[in-house]
Design a protein around this motif. Structure first.
Motif, PDB file in Angstrom:
ATOM      1  N   LEU A  47      40.944  26.297  47.004  1.00 17.48           N
ATOM      2  CA  LEU A  47      42.676  26.348  47.609  1.00 17.48           C
ATOM      3  C   LEU A  47      43.033  25.078  48.195  1.00 17.48           C
ATOM      4  O   LEU A  47      43.563  23.568  48.361  1.00 17.48           O
ATOM      5  CB  LEU A  47      43.808  27.365  46.780  1.00 17.48           C
ATOM      6  N   GLU A  48      42.328  24.835  49.649  1.00 16.02           N
ATOM      7  CA  GLU A  48      42.682  24.882  50.744  1.00 16.02           C
ATOM      8  C   GLU A  48      41.975  23.329  50.573  1.00 16.02           C
ATOM      9  O   GLU A  48      42.288  21.930  50.748  1.00 16.02           O
ATOM     10  CB  GLU A  48      42.311  25.070  52.218  1.00 16.02           C
ATOM     11  N   ALA A  55      46.105  18.292  45.833  1.00 14.98           N
ATOM     12  CA  ALA A  55      46.760  18.791  44.726  1.00 14.98           C
ATOM     13  C   ALA A  55      48.026  19.879  45.160  1.00 14.98           C
ATOM     14  O   ALA A  55      47.800  20.029  45.848  1.00 14.98           O
ATOM     15  CB  ALA A  55      45.297  19.474  43.760  1.00 14.98           C
ATOM     16  N   GLN A  56      48.609  20.046  44.313  1.00 19.28           N
ATOM     17  CA  GLN A  56      49.566  20.770  44.405  1.00 19.28           C
ATOM     18  C   GLN A  56      48.936  22.564  43.858  1.00 19.28           C
ATOM     19  O   GLN A  56      48.162  22.724  43.049  1.00 19.28           O
ATOM     20  CB  GLN A  56      50.882  21.539  43.606  1.00 19.28           C
ATOM     21  N   VAL A  57      48.821  23.023  44.822  1.00 22.79           N
ATOM     22  CA  VAL A  57      48.254  24.631  43.744  1.00 22.79           C
ATOM     23  C   VAL A  57      48.930  26.023  44.385  1.00 22.79           C
ATOM     24  O   VAL A  57      49.994  25.914  45.393  1.00 22.79           O
ATOM     25  CB  VAL A  57      46.510  25.089  44.882  1.00 22.79           C
ATOM     26  N   SER A  58      48.779  27.050  43.228  1.00 27.11           N
ATOM     27  CA  SER A  58      49.311  28.020  43.837  1.00 27.11           C
ATOM     28  C   SER A  58      48.527  29.362  43.132  1.00 27.11           C
ATOM     29  O   SER A  58      48.166  29.319  42.636  1.00 27.11           O
ATOM     30  CB  SER A  58      50.999  27.538  42.843  1.00 27.11           C
ATOM     31  N   VAL A  59      48.817  30.704  44.254  1.00 29.73           N
ATOM     32  CA  VAL A  59      47.709  31.238  43.217  1.00 29.73           C
ATOM     33  C   VAL A  59      48.532  32.946  43.573  1.00 29.73           C
ATOM     34  O   VAL A  59      49.616  32.906  44.962  1.00 29.73           O
ATOM     35  CB  VAL A  59      46.233  31.648  43.469  1.00 29.73           C
ATOM     36  N   SER A 274      38.900  49.207  40.657  1.00 31.46           N
ATOM     37  CA  SER A 274      39.913  48.567  40.145  1.00 31.46           C
ATOM     38  C   SER A 274      40.072  47.571  39.527  1.00 31.46           C
ATOM     39  O   SER A 274      39.933  47.209  38.434  1.00 31.46           O
ATOM     40  CB  SER A 274      40.088  47.958  42.126  1.00 31.46           C
ATOM     41  N   GLY A 275      41.496  47.211  39.446  1.00 33.69           N
ATOM     42  CA  GLY A 275      42.464  46.261  38.471  1.00 33.69           C
ATOM     43  C   GLY A 275      43.154  45.439  39.001  1.00 33.69           C
ATOM     44  O   GLY A 275      43.279  45.659  39.703  1.00 33.69           O
ATOM     45  N   ILE A 276      42.430  44.281  38.294  1.00 31.48           N
ATOM     46  CA  ILE A 276      43.303  42.676  39.279  1.00 31.48           C
ATOM     47  C   ILE A 276      44.656  42.254  37.865  1.00 31.48           C
ATOM     48  O   ILE A 276      43.896  42.114  37.514  1.00 31.48           O
ATOM     49  CB  ILE A 276      42.623  42.398  39.906  1.00 31.48           C
ATOM     50  N   ALA A 277      46.588  42.164  38.559  1.00 29.49           N
ATOM     51  CA  ALA A 277      46.782  41.055  37.539  1.00 29.49           C
ATOM     52  C   ALA A 277      46.433  39.360  38.608  1.00 29.49           C
ATOM     53  O   ALA A 277      47.297  39.599  39.857  1.00 29.49           O
ATOM     54  CB  ALA A 277      48.119  41.554  37.652  1.00 29.49           C
ATOM     55  N   TYR A 278      46.064  38.533  37.951  1.00 29.51           N
ATOM     56  CA  TYR A 278      46.549  37.521  38.789  1.00 29.51           C
ATOM     57  C   TYR A 278      47.188  36.294  37.818  1.00 29.51           C
ATOM     58  O   TYR A 278      47.196  35.894  36.671  1.00 29.51           O
ATOM     59  CB  TYR A 278      45.039  36.537  39.096  1.00 29.51           C
ATOM     60  N   ALA A 279      47.383  34.818  38.254  1.00 25.31           N
ATOM     61  CA  ALA A 279      47.947  33.908  38.247  1.00 25.31           C
ATOM     62  C   ALA A 279      47.319  32.642  39.243  1.00 25.31           C
ATOM     63  O   ALA A 279      47.461  32.751  40.489  1.00 25.31           O
ATOM     64  CB  ALA A 279      49.253  33.622  37.706  1.00 25.31           C
ATOM     65  N   MET A 280      47.059  31.000  39.014  1.00 23.85           N
ATOM     66  CA  MET A 280      46.444  30.668  39.479  1.00 23.85           C
ATOM     67  C   MET A 280      47.481  29.465  38.498  1.00 23.85           C
ATOM     68  O   MET A 280      47.172  28.705  37.262  1.00 23.85           O
ATOM     69  CB  MET A 280      45.610  30.258  39.369  1.00 23.85           C
ATOM     70  N   ILE A 281      47.802  28.331  39.581  1.00 25.64           N
ATOM     71  CA  ILE A 281      47.492  26.441  38.931  1.00 25.64           C
ATOM     72  C   ILE A 281      47.809  26.007  40.255  1.00 25.64           C
ATOM     73  O   ILE A 281      48.019  25.735  41.144  1.00 25.64           O
ATOM     74  CB  ILE A 281      49.524  27.029  38.710  1.00 25.64           C
ATOM     75  N   VAL A 282      47.009  24.465  39.535  1.00 22.86           N
ATOM     76  CA  VAL A 282      46.600  23.805  40.185  1.00 22.86           C
ATOM     77  C   VAL A 282      47.168  22.068  39.420  1.00 22.86           C
ATOM     78  O   VAL A 282      46.661  22.012  38.113  1.00 22.86           O
ATOM     79  CB  VAL A 282      44.757  23.899  40.213  1.00 22.86           C
ATOM     80  N   CYS A 283      48.003  21.109  40.023  1.00 18.98           N
ATOM     81  CA  CYS A 283      48.116  20.273  39.861  1.00 18.98           C
ATOM     82  C   CYS A 283      47.812  18.961  40.624  1.00 18.98           C
ATOM     83  O   CYS A 283      48.038  19.126  41.487  1.00 18.98           O
ATOM     84  CB  CYS A 283      49.834  20.402  40.184  1.00 18.98           C
TER      85      CYS A 283
END
Length: 311
Positions: A47-48, A55-59, A274-283
């Protein structure tokens, strides 16, 4: 599987602003998540690199057992999420089915639905009309734009956004229907949201807290049929067409969003550890196939590290 060690900072330089908060949070990880292969170093590095390229990134990733935020970066920033905005629509539809406000078997004629010719399954089917419950399946499994438009016309975007407010998602909104082209008088995007809220929404679904148990179960069941496993889920090895009963005990639900220069995904992955909830956005600037594939690669890196975390 393993990930390389984090690069040493160069004296006199600072990390990109996009991920400074991610790095601060990473240093505060619980010990069991911060060591070795469970540190999400490769994801943050990918992402870096995207951020350095403009790009604009979010996680945002949350451990479902402990509630600990594992890697996060700019998870408070509202960004376009394209078809990922279908999830709150499905929640409202499921709630209306449960309350009796909508009949799941109510028939909708395709000719009364806003036409979208650029994508979708329903436009290629011989059946000119389908029940609402089948349209919900098409919306969840294939992101079918005409099915989404038909559901949205039936429940209304005001009710969807009121539902989002009731769920505490103040920065997530469904703005418009699917269109072949967006004019100056149309909303610029189908939907917007933050990775923090979207990861939290998926966590609520699997914890039966999105409206109630019945609604959470119904929406999770629809999303468990999703066929788009090409981003984060590409690293899971799951069958895109039959992953609801995986032989290796993986629980996976997800929804993706795609439009020009936008890739987004949110979901839940649970394994034996384990369990994980995730979200990622890349513009990103979708100037070439190379630009697009670089964005896709970042999602697959996250998927690989999620698998390592869960196993």
């Amino acid at each position: 599987m393993g990930t390389p060690p984090a690069p040493e900072p160069v004296e006199g330089t600072s990390p990109p602003a996009t991920l400074r908060r991610s790095q601060r949070n990473r240093r505060r990880l619980p010990r069991r998540a911060a060591i070795g292969r469970r540190s999400f170093v490769a994801t943050l590095r990918a992402l870096e690199e995207l951020a350095d390229a403009g790009a604009q990134v979010s996680v945002h990733v949350t451990d479902l057992d402990s509630g600990a935020e594992v890697p996060v970066g700019d998870d408070h920033v509202t960004m376009p999420i394209a078809g990922l905005g279908v999830v709150p629509l499905l929640i409202e539809v499921a709630a209306a089915f449960e309350s009796g406000a909508l009949d799941p078997l109510e028939i909708v004629d395709r000719s009364t639905t806003d036409l979208v010719t650029s994508a979708g399954v329903w436009r290629n089917l011989r059946a000119p009309a389908l029940p609402l419950v089948d349209l919900a399946v098409l919306a969840a499994t294939a992101g079918d734009p005409m099915a989404v438009n038909a559901l949205l016309a039936r429940v209304g975007d005001d009710r969807v956004n009121e539902r989002l407010d009731s769920l505490g998602l103040a920065q997530t909104a469904l703005l418009d229907r699917f269109r072949d082209e967006r004019g100056p008088d149309d909303a610029p995007h189908l939907a917007v949201g933050t990775t923090r809220e979207l990861a939290g929404l998926f966590s609520s679904l699997v914890n039966s807290a999105a409206v109630d148990v019945a609604v959470s179960a119904q929406v999770s069941e629809w999303l468990n049929l999703n066929h788009d496993l090409s981003l984060v889920a590409a690293s899971t090895g799951l069958d895109p067409f039959a992953h609801d009963q995986d032989a290796h005990g993986l629980l996976f639900i997800n929804k993706t969003g795609r439009e020009r220069g936008v890739r987004a995904e949110a979901g839940v992955l649970a394994g034996p550890r384990s369990g994980i909830a995730y979200a990622m956005i890349v513009c990103f600037d979708d100037l070439s196939i190379t630009h697009r594939l670089r964005a896709h690669d970042a999602f697959r890196v996250l998927g690989l590290e999620l698998m390592e975390y869960a196993h």
